[in-house]
Design an enzyme around this catalytic site. Structure first.
Site, PDB file in Angstrom:
ATOM      1  N   CYS A  62       0.822  -1.210   0.000  1.00 44.00           N
ATOM      2  CA  CYS A  62       0.000   0.000   0.000  1.00 44.00           C
ATOM      3  C   CYS A  62       0.860   1.267   0.000  1.00 44.00           C
ATOM      4  CB  CYS A  62      -0.995  -0.053   1.163  1.00 44.00           C
ATOM      5  SG  CYS A  62      -2.415   1.037   0.961  1.00 44.00           S
ATOM      6  N   HIS A  80      -3.023  -5.542   1.494  1.00 37.79           N
ATOM      7  CA  HIS A  80      -2.384  -5.862   2.771  1.00 37.79           C
ATOM      8  C   HIS A  80      -2.440  -7.366   3.054  1.00 37.79           C
ATOM      9  CE1 HIS A  80      -2.078  -1.679   4.304  1.00 37.79           C
ATOM     10  NE2 HIS A  80      -3.122  -1.493   3.510  1.00 37.79           N
ATOM     11  N   GLU A 125      -0.646  -8.892   5.139  1.00 36.71           N
ATOM     12  CA  GLU A 125      -0.375  -9.068   6.574  1.00 36.71           C
ATOM     13  C   GLU A 125      -1.633  -8.997   7.434  1.00 36.71           C
ATOM     14  OE1 GLU A 125      -0.450  -4.606   6.148  1.00 36.71           O
ATOM     15  OE2 GLU A 125       0.057  -6.326   4.889  1.00 36.71           O
TER      16      GLU A 125
END
Length: 193
Positions: A78, A171, A173
């Protein structure tokens, strides 16, 4: 493996947790002195303008750029993608500028327009992708490998690989799927020999 995770702003803890669960050691990058002796770098999501300002004020921008240019693998999500991009739509000055792509910031709209989808990432199928005020990649330069597209619009490039740089608009994660981080750690291991 010693992975430096930029920790001046943004969603860095989630990257650290995922990387540690895969056996990597993480060092939070908060000042110039933290940047030495890294096997890999993570540039997390957050506010790219704030991150760029802090990187400049803390004298971290140039050493990070040199490490990336020397071949140290980097995973950028991002805001990290925006930091790496050579061109930012709208005329904003680039920051680290090591990735030959043009990005459009906040391409999907406000935070309320955030969404999750599943799509292919390289040879990986059904990868969960969380988009939060995300950019997308409008165009790529020579040598850039497109790794993923928006599942609803194949025109929108959402992940790329260029030499040692792996960058995405979403994302990974924030999901339970570790495959992208595993892929990144394989890049790190390959460079270490």
């Amino acid at each position: 493996m010693n992975i430096g995770v930029l920790a001046v702003q943004g969603a860095f803890i989630e990257h650290e947790n995922m990387l540690r669960s895969l056996g990597a050691e993480c060092r939070e990058l908060r000042c110039r002195e933290d940047i030495d002796h890294l096997d890999g770098i993570v540039l997390p999501g957050g506010e790219s303008t704030v991150q760029a300002r802090l990187l400049t004020e803390l004298s971290m921008m140039t050493p990070l750029k040199k490490l990336i240019e020397s071949g140290v693998p980097v995973l950028a999500t991002c805001a990290g993608l925006i930091l790496l991009a050579e061109h930012i739509d709208g005329g904003e000055a680039p920051h680290i500028a090591t990735l030959p792509v043009t990005v459009r910031r906040n391409a999907y709209g406000r935070q309320s327009a955030s969404f999750c989808c599943r799509a292919s990432f390289g040879t990986m199928a059904d990868v969960p992708m969380m988009f939060i005020r995300a950019p997308f990649i409008e165009s790529v330069g020579d040598g850039v490998e497109i790794m993923a597209h928006d599942s609803s619009d194949a025109q929108n490039i959402t992940a790329v690989k260029y030499k040692n740089q792996l960058a995405m608009a979403f994302h990974p994660e924030l999901t339970n799927d570790t495959r992208i981080h595993e892929y990144f750690l394989k890049l790190v291991a390959r460079r270490r020999g």
